[in-house]
Structure formats: structure tokens, C-alpha cells
Design a protein around this motif. Sequence first.
Motif, short mmCIF file in Angstrom:
data_model
loop_
_atom_site.label_atom_id
_atom_site.label_comp_id
_atom_site.label_asym_id
_atom_site.label_seq_id
_atom_site.Cartn_x
_atom_site.Cartn_y
_atom_site.Cartn_z
N ASP A 1 0.83 -1.19 0.00
CA ASP A 1 0.00 0.00 0.00
C ASP A 1 0.88 1.25 0.00
OD1 ASP A 1 -1.75 2.09 0.45
OD2 ASP A 1 -2.72 1.17 2.19
N PHE A 2 1.09 1.81 -1.19
CA PHE A 2 1.89 3.02 -1.31
C PHE A 2 1.02 4.28 -1.22
CE2 PHE A 2 5.04 0.01 -2.76
CZ PHE A 2 6.21 0.54 -2.24
N THR A 3 -0.22 4.13 -0.81
CA THR A 3 -1.09 5.27 -0.57
C THR A 3 -1.14 5.61 0.92
OG1 THR A 3 -2.45 4.68 -2.47
CG2 THR A 3 -3.43 6.19 -0.86
N ASN A 4 -1.24 4.59 1.78
CA ASN A 4 -1.43 4.82 3.20
C ASN A 4 -0.30 4.34 4.11
OD1 ASN A 4 -4.19 5.83 2.95
ND2 ASN A 4 -4.62 3.76 2.24
N THR A 5 0.54 3.41 3.64
CA THR A 5 1.53 2.80 4.52
C THR A 5 2.97 3.08 4.11
OG1 THR A 5 -0.05 1.02 4.95
CG2 THR A 5 2.23 0.62 5.59
N TRP A 6 3.28 2.88 2.86
CA TRP A 6 4.64 3.00 2.34
C TRP A 6 4.77 4.19 1.41
CZ3 TRP A 6 8.35 -0.31 4.07
CH2 TRP A 6 7.93 -1.51 4.64
N GLU A 7 6.01 4.65 1.20
CA GLU A 7 6.36 5.59 0.15
C GLU A 7 7.82 5.33 -0.20
OE1 GLU A 7 7.59 9.73 2.22
OE2 GLU A 7 5.49 9.20 2.42
N MET A 8 8.23 5.82 -1.34
CA MET A 8 9.62 5.66 -1.72
C MET A 8 10.44 6.75 -1.05
SD MET A 8 9.35 2.91 -3.36
CE MET A 8 11.02 2.67 -3.94
N GLY A 9 11.56 6.36 -0.49
CA GLY A 9 12.43 7.30 0.21
C GLY A 9 13.88 6.86 0.09
#
Length: 168
Positions: free
Chosen positions: A129-137
Motif C-alpha cells: 500500500d503506497f497510498t497509506n503505509t509506504w512511500e519511496m524514500g
Amino acid sequence: YTGINSSSKGKKAGGLVGHDDGASTISNSYSVSTLDGGMEFIAGLIGKHVNDDGTLSITNCYTAGTVSNVANANTFGSFAGELSSATVTSSYWDVDIQTEGVGSGDNAGDVTGLTTTDFASSSNFVGWDFTNTWEMGIVGGVTRPVLQWEYFLEPAVVAFNSTSSNGM
């Protein structure tokens, strides 16, 4: 998330969990730990899982760290030292950092190796879930998934004022 550097002379050491006897859940977690030494069951995420009390569930996790100088060569890996009787879903390790993902166990093939380049694209993390939990960093100078809450923490500000009669 963990990022430790550790030396061990023992057994069952993990960047996140050393030993699990079952019926546990590890989800939406990652480790970029470096572990050096130990007898057996040494790994970046979980050292050893055995099914004494139920099945371990691991979902949406990854490791990008190294494990070295382990006495028993079949019981270490970037992800897990031994992984048996587990349900592993959408979980990965960086093969450019550590070629061994899981040392042994019947679930050793359930963890997928990705290259460091593959880690830079969210499309390689199926079901995450790259909307609510994860993101690229950026982790250790490399683009990887990070947990969104890591960027929402306010830095601690400590003010220290000292006045005393002796000038210190």
C-alpha cells in the motif's frame, strides 16, 4: 524498521526478531541491519522460526543488510536464518547486498530476491500500500520503500539552559 550494527557470539539473532515460536505476525516492516558473527540462525529480519504454537505470518517486509561470519553456513541470510511453517507474502531481500536470503527451512523459497535497482521502483512490491503505509524514500543513500510515519515524526528539540552561581 530497524537499522542496527551488531556483533554476536550466540544463536538466534535477528535485526527485528531473534526467535519466534509461532502464531506471530510481522507486517509492513523492514531491516537494513548489519549482523556479524554468531553460531547459527542469524539474519536481518528474523533469526529463527519454529512452529511450536502456530504459523508465523510475514507480509510486506524486506531486508537490505548483511550477515557475515556465521559458524553454521546453512543458517543465516539477509531475511531469515531458518524459516519453517510460515506464510510469507510479498516479502523481499536485496540480492546485491547479500546473496543468501534465507538460510534454511521449508519457506526459504517464499522470499523474493530483488536487485538494488529493483528496490527503487514501487511497482516491484506487489500488494504493498503506497497510498497509506509506504512511500519511496532514501535509506542509506539508496531509494527504497520507507514507512510513511517515518517522515511525520517531529524532530526532538531539547533546550538546555544552565545558570549557576559558580559560572558553570
